[in-house]
Design a protein around this motif. Structure first.
Motif, PDB file in Angstrom:
ATOM      1  N   LEU A 224      41.305  36.565  48.358  1.00  0.00           N
ATOM      2  CA  LEU A 224      42.137  37.547  48.752  1.00  0.00           C
ATOM      3  C   LEU A 224      41.927  38.579  47.788  1.00  0.00           C
ATOM      4  O   LEU A 224      41.769  38.463  46.573  1.00  0.00           O
ATOM      5  N   PRO A 225      41.635  40.142  48.207  1.00  0.00           N
ATOM      6  CA  PRO A 225      41.746  41.292  47.250  1.00  0.00           C
ATOM      7  C   PRO A 225      43.056  41.137  46.276  1.00  0.00           C
ATOM      8  O   PRO A 225      44.031  40.451  46.918  1.00  0.00           O
ATOM      9  N   SER A 226      42.561  41.459  44.895  1.00  0.00           N
ATOM     10  CA  SER A 226      43.583  41.348  43.972  1.00  0.00           C
ATOM     11  C   SER A 226      44.774  42.033  44.458  1.00  0.00           C
ATOM     12  O   SER A 226      45.709  42.195  44.065  1.00  0.00           O
ATOM     13  N   ALA A 227      44.359  43.388  45.272  1.00  0.00           N
ATOM     14  CA  ALA A 227      45.501  44.426  45.455  1.00  0.00           C
ATOM     15  C   ALA A 227      46.483  43.755  46.472  1.00  0.00           C
ATOM     16  O   ALA A 227      47.934  44.055  46.227  1.00  0.00           O
ATOM     17  N   THR A 228      46.400  42.517  47.071  1.00  0.00           N
ATOM     18  CA  THR A 228      47.229  41.789  47.735  1.00  0.00           C
ATOM     19  C   THR A 228      48.261  41.364  47.094  1.00  0.00           C
ATOM     20  O   THR A 228      49.607  40.906  47.437  1.00  0.00           O
ATOM     21  N   GLY A 229      47.808  40.982  45.477  1.00  0.00           N
ATOM     22  CA  GLY A 229      48.808  40.142  44.664  1.00  0.00           C
ATOM     23  C   GLY A 229      49.288  38.783  45.053  1.00  0.00           C
ATOM     24  O   GLY A 229      50.070  38.169  44.641  1.00  0.00           O
ATOM     25  N   VAL A 230      48.472  38.244  46.242  1.00  0.00           N
ATOM     26  CA  VAL A 230      48.691  36.864  46.505  1.00  0.00           C
ATOM     27  C   VAL A 230      47.537  35.956  46.165  1.00  0.00           C
ATOM     28  O   VAL A 230      46.257  36.370  46.456  1.00  0.00           O
ATOM     29  N   LYS A 231      47.791  34.780  45.840  1.00  0.00           N
ATOM     30  CA  LYS A 231      46.883  33.757  45.382  1.00  0.00           C
ATOM     31  C   LYS A 231      46.938  32.754  46.356  1.00  0.00           C
ATOM     32  O   LYS A 231      47.731  32.298  46.835  1.00  0.00           O
ATOM     33  N   VAL A 232      45.504  32.162  46.869  1.00  0.00           N
ATOM     34  CA  VAL A 232      45.500  31.099  47.836  1.00  0.00           C
ATOM     35  C   VAL A 232      44.609  29.906  47.165  1.00  0.00           C
ATOM     36  O   VAL A 232      43.770  29.896  46.778  1.00  0.00           O
ATOM     37  N   VAL A 233      45.391  28.703  46.901  1.00  0.00           N
ATOM     38  CA  VAL A 233      44.933  27.608  46.291  1.00  0.00           C
ATOM     39  C   VAL A 233      45.161  26.350  47.172  1.00  0.00           C
ATOM     40  O   VAL A 233      46.079  26.223  47.868  1.00  0.00           O
ATOM     41  N   SER A 234      44.333  25.190  46.845  1.00  0.00           N
ATOM     42  CA  SER A 234      44.452  24.276  47.675  1.00  0.00           C
ATOM     43  C   SER A 234      45.692  23.337  46.941  1.00  0.00           C
ATOM     44  O   SER A 234      45.721  23.708  45.750  1.00  0.00           O
ATOM     45  N   PHE A 235      46.225  22.545  47.762  1.00  0.00           N
ATOM     46  CA  PHE A 235      47.116  21.312  47.131  1.00  0.00           C
ATOM     47  C   PHE A 235      46.617  20.868  45.890  1.00  0.00           C
ATOM     48  O   PHE A 235      47.347  20.444  44.744  1.00  0.00           O
TER      49      PHE A 235
END
Length: 695
Positions: A224-235
């Motif tokens: 996701l774009p850094s502007a969203t401030g959200v990280k997506v990671v796997s378990f």
């Protein structure tokens, strides 16, 4: 001045007069505590207030003088974290979490994670959340169905003082969005199937900083774009991050919030029931005085973990070191999973038990002749033995019942029913066919689960037992429905509960909290009960959802629906009425097998189930059976449905007609079946003057 002790003795003396001649009531002094109570079988009765002399507060006969708040054998366990530390240290190498789903998605044998391995994963997940900067006390969303990772995340939340917020996987996007925002969740655990839903409204859930995908591959994680401030990671990646960056536990206190369970409810927006660690431990500690499990026990998890019923089952199983095998995610394949797992403990809801009952009884009737006579002889012989507290001849199991037992794996030794009333006929059937204790419990999210539960040795059916040892129960008059504590032969009223199991309130909603918890700490459940002999509670009605018909009669539709679903043709039922009409109508979701069997017997030809539902002969037969069931249950004249509509489509969470606890969403059902309701009332109106019965 009259002393408190002498006033109490006078109260006791007055009460002795009122209960004289009742062989089940005895007044017992406790010399140490200086307290008095009357014993009524499985319950004891205390005066609510000394000054009034009214004896209306019931407690478990097991703990009459002090409500239980901790496990007697382990009083040091005050939180869910303490409970899992106890389990993982005591049962370190025992099987804990089992799944049939292989890494490639195919189905095989159950493979197991031990308590020790689960504890290691719990520490890694918690450390990973800390490493990502999720502050202590944050809400963590769980947006996927039952699987081992769900419990590992929940244990991590407890160990690191996070608040778990279950998100029903069947909730629509709007409800999920509402709960995430209302709870200000900072991290959400999901699966690939629910990830795209979250991403579709990511900009509308600004509190979320981390999304963890269970079962997702690292290379498929969206960036996701850094502007969203959200990280997506796997378990798996979060476990790796936490393992290499370990953080010590941040243990909660008993009064700290453990979870916020959003009850989707039958009306309005979801309400977040706030439950502390102490609430949950107290509830299960009270239950542990009567129901015991063992490390050898195997449990199948398929009831929604987002529901307090299943959450509580998991906590108590961990306390005893039991094994939990998860279903593969498809209710239609549940029996296949059970055949493979062979559970010893089975908890379910009446809807499934009714299907088992209908299936077996239908097969017996269709077999006819000698087989039907053999089943009936075996059933009656075993039932009579059970009612007398004796063991029936093992011959009946070998000849008849072992085949039925095999449907649930063949090893079930203990069964529980909850969420809605179970027919006494079905309960007796389960006891006979499966040859094990079957208990029915009553509770709600706001009471941390169990309020009352049957004693395992009680041979009577049709009630929900005595109070949990961690609470006290009283009935409060409901004059508008003609229920009072002075009713004869049994006291009746709204069920109220008090004790360490009562929730902290609805999250950010003081108004609705005050509506259900009064100034003396009593939680008003909205259910109507009566005290049957032996201190047994029986649920007879519902205070909420009542409405008036045109002539002013009060109607409790859930009570009527619970009667009508006993019809062999009725799978689910929605009873409707309002103050503009003088009679009730009903929408019936039919049992396909039973209706098709009727059609075959009557020689009715049909192209589809929908077509059969519209056949007047089918409607007539179903309504006649519902009438017979209603008369047997002694429904009043105005409580009978004057017209029905048969539908092939079941009421489900997916079509928005059921809550996750399988209750009908009344406003949604009214809108969904608006045209059918309009048509039924038109028929009633046009034929009412002629006195004809509506089809």
């Amino acid at each position: 001045m009259e002393s408190k002790a002498s006033r109490r003795l006078q109260t006791i003396q007055n009460h002795i007069t009122s209960v004289a001649g009742d062989p089940q009531s005895t007044v017992q002094p406790n010399q140490t505590a200086g307290e008095f109570f009357t014993e009524q079988g499985y319950s004891i009765v205390l005066p609510e207030k000394l000054q009034t002399g009214k004896w209306n507060v019931y407690r478990s006969a097991i703990a009459p003088l002090k409500l239980v708040s901790r496990f007697p054998d382990h009083p040091d366990i005050g939180t869910l974290h303490d409970n899992f530390v106890h389990a993982s240290e005591t049962f370190k190498d025992y099987k804990y979490l089992g799944t049939r789903i292989r890494a490639d998605g195919t189905i095989g044998e159950y493979t197991w994670t031990t308590y020790g391995e689960a504890a290691t994963a719990r520490s890694a997940i918690g450390s990973g959340l800390v490493a990502h900067g999720i502050p202590k006390g944050s809400c963590i969303g769980l947006y996927f169905i039952n699987r081992p990772e769900w419990l590992i995340v929940d244990h991590a939340c407890s160990a690191y003082s996070y608040i778990s917020v279950p998100l029903y996987d069947t909730l629509g996007p709007d409800a999920v969005k509402y709960i995430v925002n209302h709870s200000s969740a900072q991290a959400i655990f999901c699966v690939p199937q629910t990830l795209h839903i979250l991403l579709s409204f990511l900009s509308e859930i600004p509190s979320v900083r981390l999304i963890v995908v269970v079962g997702g591959l690292d290379e498929l994680m969206p960036s996701l774009p850094s502007a969203t401030g959200v990280k997506v990671v796997s378990f798996s990646k979060l476990i790796t991050q936490g393992s290499s960056n370990h953080h010590p536990f941040r243990p909660p206190k008993p009064d700290d919030v453990s979870t916020i369970c959003y009850t989707s409810g039958t009306t309005g927006t979801p309400k977040g029931a706030v439950l502390s660690h102490g609430n949950l431990i107290a509830n299960l500690a009270g239950g542990s005085l009567e129901i015991k499990f063992y490390p050898s026990d195997v449990y199948i998890s398929y009831l929604p973990l987002a529901h307090i019923y299943e959450r509580s089952n998991q906590i108590i199983l961990a306390y005893y070191g039991g094994s939990v095998g998860f279903y593969q995610g498809d209710n239609l394949k549940l029996l296949d999973d059970m055949a493979e797992l062979k559970p010893t403990v089975f908890c379910s809801v009446p809807r499934l038990y009714n299907r088992v009952y209908d299936g077996v009884m239908n097969a017996v009737k269709s077999s006819g002749g000698l087989r039907e006579k053999l089943f009936n002889a075996a059933f009656n012989a075993k039932r009579q033995a059970l009612l007398k507290g004796k063991n029936a001849s093992p011959m009946w199991d070998r000849l008849v019942f072992n085949k039925i037992k095999a449907k649930l794996g063949g090893r079930v030794r203990f069964m529980v029913s909850g969420a809605s009333p179970l027919s006494p006929d079905v309960m007796d059937f389960l006891k006979v066919c499966f040859g094990c204790p079957v208990v029915e419990g009553y509770g709600m999210t706001e009471s941390s689960c169990v309020i009352t539960c049957m004693n395992v040795n009680d041979v009577l059916s049709g009630h929900v037992g005595a109070p949990n040892a961690a609470c006290e129960v009283k009935l409060v008059d409901v004059p508008e429905m003609n229920y009072t504590c002075d009713d004869e032969p049994y006291p009746r009223g709204e069920i109220c509960v008090r004790g360490p199991i009562v929730f902290q309130g609805y999250y950010k909603d003081e108004v609705q909290t005050r509506e259900v918890i009064d100034e003396e700490g009593w939680l008003h459940t909205g259910d109507i009960g009566l005290w049957a002999p032996g201190g047994r509670l029986k649920i007879i009605d519902r205070k909420k959802n009542i409405f008036k018909l045109a002539q002013g009669e009060y109607i409790a539709p859930e009570k009527i629906e619970n009667v009508y679903v006993k019809s062999k043709y009725v799978a689910q039922c929605f009873v409707y009425g309002d103050s503009f009409n003088s009679s009730l109508v009903a929408v019936v979701s039919v049992d396909p097998d039973m209706l098709k069997a009727f059609a075959a017997k009557e020689g009715i030809k049909f192209g589809s189930l929908e077509q059969l539902c519209n056949d007047p002969r089918a409607r007539t037969a179903v309504l006649a059976d519902m009438d017979a069931i209603g008369k047997e249950a002694q429904l009043r004249g105005f409580e009978f449905a004057r017209s029905i509509t048969l539908v092939a489509e079941p009421f489900t969470m997916e079509n928005g007609l059921l809550t996750p606890t399988f209750k009908v969403k009344r406003p949604q059902a009214k809108a969904y079946f608006a045209k059918a309701i309009e048509n039924m009332y038109e028929e009633v109106s046009s034929l009412e003057s002629s006195g004809k019965r509506v089809l």
